[in-house]
Scaffold this active site. Structure first.
Site, PDB file in Angstrom:
ATOM      1  N   GLY A 240       0.768  -1.242   0.000  1.00  0.00           N
ATOM      2  CA  GLY A 240       0.000   0.000   0.000  1.00  0.00           C
ATOM      3  C   GLY A 240       0.793   1.282   0.000  1.00  0.00           C
ATOM      4  CD  GLU A 282       1.216  -9.100   1.520  1.00  0.00           C
ATOM      5  OE1 GLU A 282       0.239  -8.482   1.069  1.00  0.00           O
ATOM      6  OE2 GLU A 282       1.128 -10.225   2.001  1.00  0.00           O
ATOM      7  N   PRO A 283       4.959  -4.613  -0.595  1.00  0.00           N
ATOM      8  CG  PRO A 283       7.118  -3.742  -0.742  1.00  0.00           C
ATOM      9  CD  PRO A 283       6.303  -4.796  -0.036  1.00  0.00           C
ATOM     10  NE  ARG A 285       0.290   2.515  -5.736  1.00  0.00           N
ATOM     11  CZ  ARG A 285      -0.718   2.389  -6.606  1.00  0.00           C
ATOM     12  NH1 ARG A 285      -0.622   2.970  -7.780  1.00  0.00           N
ATOM     13  NH2 ARG A 285      -1.802   1.713  -6.289  1.00  0.00           N
ATOM     14  NE  ARG A 320      -2.284   3.057 -11.257  1.00  0.00           N
ATOM     15  CZ  ARG A 320      -2.284   4.227 -10.698  1.00  0.00           C
ATOM     16  NH1 ARG A 320      -1.820   5.276 -11.336  1.00  0.00           N
ATOM     17  NH2 ARG A 320      -2.734   4.379  -9.474  1.00  0.00           N
ATOM     18  CE1 TYR A 324      -8.472   1.298  -9.819  1.00  0.00           C
ATOM     19  CE2 TYR A 324      -6.417   1.596 -11.002  1.00  0.00           C
ATOM     20  CZ  TYR A 324      -7.332   0.774 -10.389  1.00  0.00           C
ATOM     21  OH  TYR A 324      -7.101  -0.567 -10.338  1.00  0.00           O
ATOM     22  CB  CYS A 351     -13.443   3.315 -30.530  1.00  0.00           C
ATOM     23  SG  CYS A 351     -12.669   3.650 -32.089  1.00  0.00           S
ATOM     24  CD  GLU A 352     -14.879   2.203 -24.036  1.00  0.00           C
ATOM     25  OE1 GLU A 352     -15.266   2.825 -23.027  1.00  0.00           O
ATOM     26  OE2 GLU A 352     -14.806   0.966 -24.098  1.00  0.00           O
ATOM     27  CE1 TYR A 380      -1.177  -3.596  -8.698  1.00  0.00           C
ATOM     28  CE2 TYR A 380      -0.262  -1.495  -7.993  1.00  0.00           C
ATOM     29  CZ  TYR A 380      -0.603  -2.806  -7.719  1.00  0.00           C
ATOM     30  OH  TYR A 380      -0.360  -3.322  -6.473  1.00  0.00           O
TER      31      TYR A 380
END
Ligand code: LLP
Length: 428
Positions: A240, A282-283, A285, A320, A324, A351-352, A380
Site C-alpha cells: 500500500g 507487501e509493496p 507500487r 489507470r 481510477y 474508441c471510447e 499496474y
C-alpha cells in the site's frame, strides 16, 4: 517536483542511461521502458530502512504490480519473497525460481481447484474467509499445513475507492471479532497457523490509517495468542505504500514511517509477550511504480471543442487514468523540462471517450510526431493492459547502464487470434 527523471547531453529524456528517442527508434511505440537500477534502489531503500530497525523483516513483492519475469528475477536476486494473488502468479513466481516457502498466496473467492493448486505447489496459504478454511480442510494432506488469515482491521485507505481493501465496504478478509474463532478452528482442523495478515489498500501516502491498522492487527494477534495459543512466526502488514504521481505530492517520509510502525510493533509484541516474529510488508507500487516509463508518440493534434493531442497508446496500454482517474505526469521526451505554454487534452487511440491520459494538462509546444513519456507507469501499467479494440499489447524493454534488452516482445496480430477457434460448420 518529486520526479527525478534525467536528461542527457542532447537534452533528451534518459532512462537508465538510454536515450528515450533512440529507444523508440529501435523498438517502436507504445513502449514500456523499465529502469533496472531504480527497481533495485527502491527495494534496497525500503529493505534497509525497515531492517535496520527490526532485523527480522522481509519484503514480499506484490507481483500483481508487474509480473514480468525479468522484473521478478531482479527482485529475487535482491532477496525478495512474493505476494501472489492467483495461481497464475504462483506459477510465474515458481518459474522465476522463488522457493515455495517464499511465496505467500493471498487469494480471495478462490475455488477448490485453486486451493489444490496452491497446496500442491507448497506455497503458504493466507486465508480470506472461514469458508476457504473449511474447503482447504477437506483436501487431502492438510494436516500440519501452515496457514495464516487475512484480517479486516476496520480501517481502509487508498488513492481511489476501488483500491481501499479494509473497512466496512471491503470484500476482503475476516472480521477482527471472528479472528480468535477462526484460528481456534484452524487448530482444531489440524492446521498450523503461523501468521496473521492485513492489507488495507493501495496508494497510501498518509501514515495514519496504516498505523491504525497496525495497531488493530497487533491487538488481534495478541488476542489470538492469548486465547487460542497461536504463536506467530510472521505478522504481515500488507502493501500500500504510495508514491507521488502529481508534482505537488510529497514522498512518504520512510524514515519516520518505518520508525513509527516498528515502535508500534515492538510495543505490542512486548505488551502481549509475543516474542520476535518476522514482520512482512507487501509493496508493489513502491518497488516498481517509478521505475517504468510509457513512451507514446503524438500522431494527431486537433482543435475541436477542445484541443487534443492524440497518441498511439490507449487505456488498453495504461488503464489507470481511465479506471481510477489517476494522474500520470507526462513530459515531452525531447525536452522534459520545457515550460508549459498551453493546456491540452491528451487522448488515446481507443474508441471510447473515457480514453484520456490527461484533461487540461499544461504542456509545452508540441507537434505531431513528438514523443511523450508517461511517468510512473511501472506499477499496474503493463499488468493491467489488454488487447481491447484488437490492439496487440506493447513491448517491454529493460534498461541497465545504458543498455537495452527486450523483456517482452510487442504482440502481433497473430496474438489477437492465438486462442480462438472457429467451429467447422462456420467455415463452410
Ligand atoms: N498485498 C495485497 C494483498 C494486495 O492486494 C495488494 C494490492 C498489495 C499487497 C500491493 O499494494 P501496493 O503496495 O502496490 O499498493 N490497480 C491499482 C492497485 C490495486 C492494488 C491491488 N492490491 C492501481 O493501479 O492503483
Amino acid at each position: 517536483m518529486n520526479f527525478n527523471f534525467k536528461t542527457n547531453e542532447k537534452g533528451n529524456l534518459s532512462i537508465g542511461g538510454a536515450d528515450a528517442l533512440e529507444l523508440v527508434k529501435e523498438y517502436g511505440t507504445p513502449l514500456y521502458v523499465v529502469d533496472e537500477e531504480r527497481i533495485r534502489n527502491n527495494y534496497k531503500r525500503l529493505y534497509n530502512t525497515f531492517s535496520s530497525k527490526y532485523a527480522n523483516f522481509k519484503i514480499y513483492y506484490a507481483c500483481k504490480a508487474n509480473t514480468n519475469l525479468s522484473v521478478m528475477k531482479i527482485l529475487k536476486d535482491e532477496g525478495s519473497s512474493i505476494d501472489a494473488v492467483s495461481p497464475g502468479e504462483i506459477y510465474i513466481a515458481l518459474l522465476v525460481g522463488f522457493k515455495p516457502e517464499k511465496i505467500l498466496y493471498t487469494g480471495n473467492n478462490v475455488t477448490n481447484e485453486e486451493l489444490e493448486f496452491a497446496l500442491s505447489s507448497g506455497v503458504r496459504i493466507n486465508l480470506d474467509s472461514l469458508s476457504q478454511l473449511e474447503k482447504l480442510s477437506k483436501l487431502p494432506d492438510t494436516d500440519g499445513k501452515e496457514i495464516s488469515f487475512r484480517i479486516n482491521p476496520k480501517v481502509g485507505a487508498g488513492h481511489h475507492d476501488h483500491c481501499i481493501t479494509g473497512g466496512d465496504l471491503s470484500k476482503f478478509g475476516i472480521m477482527e471479532e471472528e479472528a480468535v474463532h477462526a484460528y481456534q478452528k484452524a487448530v482444531d482442523l489440524g492446521f498450523n497457523p503461523v501468521g496473521i495478515h492485513t492489507h488495507i489498500g493501495s496508494g497510501i501516502l498518509d501514515p495514519e490509517p496504516f498505523k491504525l491498522a497496525v495497531h488493530t492487527l497487533m491487538d488481534v494477534a495478541g488476542r489470538v495468542y492469548r486465547e487460542a495459543g497461536v504463536e506467530f512466526e510472521f505478522i504481515d502488514f500488507g502493501g500500500g505504500i504510495g508514491i507521488p504521481y502529481e508534482p505537488h505530492e510529497s514522498i512518504l517520509n520512510l524514515e519516520m514511517f518505518s520508525q513509527e510502525i516498528i515502535d508500534l510493533l515492538k510495543e505490542k509484541l512486548y505488551e502481549y509477550n509475543m516474542g520476535n516474529p518476522a514482520m512482512y510488508l507487501e509493496p508493489g507500487r513502491y518497488i516498481v511504480g517509478d521505475a517504468s516509463y510509457l513512451l507514446t508518440r503524438i500522431n494527431t493534434i486537433k482543435q475541436s471543442y477542445r484541443k487534443f493531442a492524440g497518441v498511439d497508446a490507449g487505456f488498453n496500454t495504461l488503464l489507470r487514468p481511465t479506471m481510477y482517474d489517476s494522474y500520470h505526469h507526462i513530459v515531452l521526451a525531447s525536452k522534459p523540462n520545457a515550460k508549459p505554454t498551453q493546456k491540452i487534452d491528451i487522448a488515446g487511440n481507443i474508441c471510447e471517450s473515457g480514453d484520456l491520459f490527461a484533461r487540461d494538462r499544461p504542456i509545452p509546444d508540441i507537434e505531431e510526431g513528438n514523443l511523450l513519456a508517461i511517468l510512473n507507469a511501472g506499477a499496474y501499467g503493463f499488468s493491467m493492459s489488454s488487447q481491447y479494440n484488437s490492439r496487440p499489447r506493447a513491448a517491454e524493454i529493460l534498461v541497465h547502464k545504458g543498455r537495452s534488452e527486450v523483456i517482452r516482445e510487442r504482440e502481433a496480430f497473430a496474438d489477437l487470434l492465438s486462442k480462438q477457434n472457429m467451429p467447422e460448420r462456420l467455415l463452410k
